[in-house]
Design a protein around this motif. Structure first.
Motif, PDB file in Angstrom:
ATOM      1  N   CYS A 123       0.823  -1.218   0.000  1.00 58.68           N
ATOM      2  CA  CYS A 123       0.000   0.000   0.000  1.00 58.68           C
ATOM      3  C   CYS A 123       0.858   1.270   0.000  1.00 58.68           C
ATOM      4  O   CYS A 123       0.329   2.370  -0.077  1.00 58.68           O
ATOM      5  CB  CYS A 123      -0.972   0.003   1.171  1.00 58.68           C
ATOM      6  SG  CYS A 123      -0.211  -0.006   2.793  1.00 58.68           S
ATOM      7  N   SER A 124       2.176   1.107   0.090  1.00 61.73           N
ATOM      8  CA  SER A 124       3.084   2.247   0.028  1.00 61.73           C
ATOM      9  C   SER A 124       4.465   1.755  -0.388  1.00 61.73           C
ATOM     10  O   SER A 124       4.923   0.704   0.086  1.00 61.73           O
ATOM     11  CB  SER A 124       3.165   2.931   1.390  1.00 61.73           C
ATOM     12  OG  SER A 124       4.061   4.017   1.355  1.00 61.73           O
ATOM     13  N   LEU A 149       1.830   6.359  -2.370  1.00 67.50           N
ATOM     14  CA  LEU A 149       0.773   5.503  -1.853  1.00 67.50           C
ATOM     15  C   LEU A 149       0.288   4.629  -2.996  1.00 67.50           C
ATOM     16  O   LEU A 149       0.314   5.047  -4.168  1.00 67.50           O
ATOM     17  CB  LEU A 149      -0.374   6.340  -1.292  1.00 67.50           C
ATOM     18  CG  LEU A 149      -0.074   7.078   0.006  1.00 67.50           C
ATOM     19  CD1 LEU A 149      -1.253   7.946   0.412  1.00 67.50           C
ATOM     20  CD2 LEU A 149       0.298   6.113   1.117  1.00 67.50           C
ATOM     21  N   ASN A 205      -2.802   1.752  -4.217  1.00 68.24           N
ATOM     22  CA  ASN A 205      -4.046   1.035  -3.958  1.00 68.24           C
ATOM     23  C   ASN A 205      -3.721  -0.452  -4.079  1.00 68.24           C
ATOM     24  O   ASN A 205      -3.442  -0.934  -5.172  1.00 68.24           O
ATOM     25  CB  ASN A 205      -5.119   1.441  -4.975  1.00 68.24           C
ATOM     26  CG  ASN A 205      -6.442   0.784  -4.676  1.00 68.24           C
ATOM     27  OD1 ASN A 205      -6.508  -0.267  -4.049  1.00 68.24           O
ATOM     28  ND2 ASN A 205      -7.509   1.402  -5.147  1.00 68.24           N
ATOM     29  N   ILE A 232      -1.715   3.964   7.424  1.00 64.49           N
ATOM     30  CA  ILE A 232      -2.350   4.124   6.112  1.00 64.49           C
ATOM     31  C   ILE A 232      -3.702   3.424   6.150  1.00 64.49           C
ATOM     32  O   ILE A 232      -3.790   2.250   6.517  1.00 64.49           O
ATOM     33  CB  ILE A 232      -1.460   3.553   4.986  1.00 64.49           C
ATOM     34  CG1 ILE A 232      -0.101   4.259   4.973  1.00 64.49           C
ATOM     35  CG2 ILE A 232      -2.161   3.673   3.628  1.00 64.49           C
ATOM     36  CD1 ILE A 232       0.928   3.593   4.086  1.00 64.49           C
ATOM     37  N   ARG A 233      -4.738   4.157   5.771  1.00 65.96           N
ATOM     38  CA  ARG A 233      -6.111   3.639   5.802  1.00 65.96           C
ATOM     39  C   ARG A 233      -6.626   3.442   4.373  1.00 65.96           C
ATOM     40  O   ARG A 233      -6.113   4.070   3.443  1.00 65.96           O
ATOM     41  CB  ARG A 233      -7.018   4.609   6.541  1.00 65.96           C
ATOM     42  CG  ARG A 233      -6.582   4.861   7.960  1.00 65.96           C
ATOM     43  CD  ARG A 233      -7.533   5.785   8.699  1.00 65.96           C
ATOM     44  NE  ARG A 233      -7.260   5.728  10.119  1.00 65.96           N
ATOM     45  CZ  ARG A 233      -7.645   4.762  10.932  1.00 65.96           C
ATOM     46  NH1 ARG A 233      -8.349   3.757  10.464  1.00 65.96           N
ATOM     47  NH2 ARG A 233      -7.341   4.784  12.207  1.00 65.96           N
ATOM     48  N   SER A 268      -9.126   4.692   2.956  1.00 62.83           N
ATOM     49  CA  SER A 268      -9.518   5.980   2.369  1.00 62.83           C
ATOM     50  C   SER A 268      -8.314   6.763   1.836  1.00 62.83           C
ATOM     51  O   SER A 268      -8.471   7.599   0.947  1.00 62.83           O
ATOM     52  CB  SER A 268     -10.278   6.822   3.400  1.00 62.83           C
ATOM     53  OG  SER A 268      -9.481   7.043   4.545  1.00 62.83           O
ATOM     54  N   ASP A 269      -7.123   6.478   2.359  1.00 62.33           N
ATOM     55  CA  ASP A 269      -5.913   7.160   1.883  1.00 62.33           C
ATOM     56  C   ASP A 269      -5.498   6.711   0.484  1.00 62.33           C
ATOM     57  O   ASP A 269      -4.774   7.428  -0.208  1.00 62.33           O
ATOM     58  CB  ASP A 269      -4.735   6.914   2.839  1.00 62.33           C
ATOM     59  CG  ASP A 269      -4.976   7.477   4.222  1.00 62.33           C
ATOM     60  OD1 ASP A 269      -5.671   8.512   4.343  1.00 62.33           O
ATOM     61  OD2 ASP A 269      -4.482   6.865   5.195  1.00 62.33           O
ATOM     62  N   VAL A 270      -5.918   5.509   0.096  1.00 60.78           N
ATOM     63  CA  VAL A 270      -5.430   4.938  -1.162  1.00 60.78           C
ATOM     64  C   VAL A 270      -6.529   4.680  -2.189  1.00 60.78           C
ATOM     65  O   VAL A 270      -6.256   4.120  -3.248  1.00 60.78           O
ATOM     66  CB  VAL A 270      -4.627   3.634  -0.905  1.00 60.78           C
ATOM     67  CG1 VAL A 270      -3.422   3.908  -0.022  1.00 60.78           C
ATOM     68  CG2 VAL A 270      -5.496   2.549  -0.304  1.00 60.78           C
ATOM     69  N   TRP A 271      -7.755   5.096  -1.897  1.00 61.17           N
ATOM     70  CA  TRP A 271      -8.847   4.850  -2.847  1.00 61.17           C
ATOM     71  C   TRP A 271      -8.533   5.350  -4.242  1.00 61.17           C
ATOM     72  O   TRP A 271      -8.803   4.676  -5.228  1.00 61.17           O
ATOM     73  CB  TRP A 271     -10.145   5.504  -2.369  1.00 61.17           C
ATOM     74  CG  TRP A 271     -10.883   4.697  -1.357  1.00 61.17           C
ATOM     75  CD1 TRP A 271     -10.840   3.333  -1.186  1.00 61.17           C
ATOM     76  CD2 TRP A 271     -11.762   5.186  -0.350  1.00 61.17           C
ATOM     77  NE1 TRP A 271     -11.632   2.961  -0.141  1.00 61.17           N
ATOM     78  CE2 TRP A 271     -12.218   4.091   0.393  1.00 61.17           C
ATOM     79  CE3 TRP A 271     -12.214   6.453  -0.010  1.00 61.17           C
ATOM     80  CZ2 TRP A 271     -13.095   4.200   1.451  1.00 61.17           C
ATOM     81  CZ3 TRP A 271     -13.093   6.574   1.049  1.00 61.17           C
ATOM     82  CH2 TRP A 271     -13.534   5.467   1.759  1.00 61.17           C
ATOM     83  N   ASP A 330       7.072   4.689   8.000  1.00 60.63           N
ATOM     84  CA  ASP A 330       6.766   5.585   6.900  1.00 60.63           C
ATOM     85  C   ASP A 330       7.755   5.153   5.816  1.00 60.63           C
ATOM     86  O   ASP A 330       8.967   5.190   6.033  1.00 60.63           O
ATOM     87  CB  ASP A 330       7.002   7.043   7.326  1.00 60.63           C
ATOM     88  CG  ASP A 330       6.878   7.998   6.167  1.00 60.63           C
ATOM     89  OD1 ASP A 330       7.860   8.101   5.380  1.00 60.63           O
ATOM     90  OD2 ASP A 330       5.840   8.651   6.041  1.00 60.63           O
TER      91      ASP A 330
END
Length: 188
Positions: free
Chosen positions: A21-22, A40, A42, A57-58, A60-63, A148
């Protein structure tokens, strides 16, 4: 001798390491960190609360973030030019990349040689209580935000630089040989 090293770090959405995801990276060129960045991703998979607690990281951060193939394709030119890719605990990061390459059938992923700073740090800093990245950042006296991806990659690059300065060995591959730490190859 001039060397370019890419420190790489990934964070994952869940327990399956392919769920990247990152992606963070830091370029160490001739002993200087010349670039640090992160994207970021998805993961196109569900997030586990345990992973969210680790890196923050949630979903919603990667939508609206790109999927991994797009993110990695922007790194291909760098990956093709570096002397070595490094990671702190490379077995995790390279294993995640290996699984993601298969998941997305990334036949164009360049073959890379990689090394592990955690394994080398165990040999070169035996007096430390452990060799986790936060411990190494404290030893190097550099500010650090753990988990991070860009920060992890930056500290990995700074650690590599410190190990090269400590030993006087400027070749990343020679430093691996000196510490008896084998490099690996990641290929599709």
């Amino acid at each position: 001798m001039n060397h370019t090293i890419l420190a790489l770090d990934v964070e994952t959405a869940n327990r399956d390491s392919r769920s990247i995801c990152s992606v963070g990276w830091s370029i160490l060129q001739n002993g200087d960190v010349v670039e640090t960045d992160q994207r970021l991703v998805n993961p196109e998979e569900d997030f586990d609360m345990g992973n969210i607690r680790v890196h923050g990281i949630r979903p919603s951060d990667v939508w609206d973030a790109p999927a991994l193939p797009e993110v990695l394709s922007s790194l291909y030119p760098i990956l093709r030019e570096v002397d070595l890719v490094i990671a702190h605990n490379a077995s995790f990061d390279m294993g995640a990349l290996r699984k993601a390459i298969v998941k997305y059938d990334l036949f164009d992923f360049p073959t890379i040689e990689y090394g592990c700073t955690v394994k080398m740090s165990r040999k070169l800093y035996p007096g430390l209580p452990n060799h986790k990245l936060n411990t190494m950042a404290e030893h190097l006296n550099v500010p650090f935000i753990h988990h991070d991806a860009a920060e992890d990659a930056r500290v990995c690059a700074l650690l590599m630089r410190d190990m090269m300065q400590k030993t006087g060995i400027t070749s990343p591959k020679e430093l691996h040989r000196y510490t008896s730490v084998k490099t690996g190859t990641l290929a599709y």
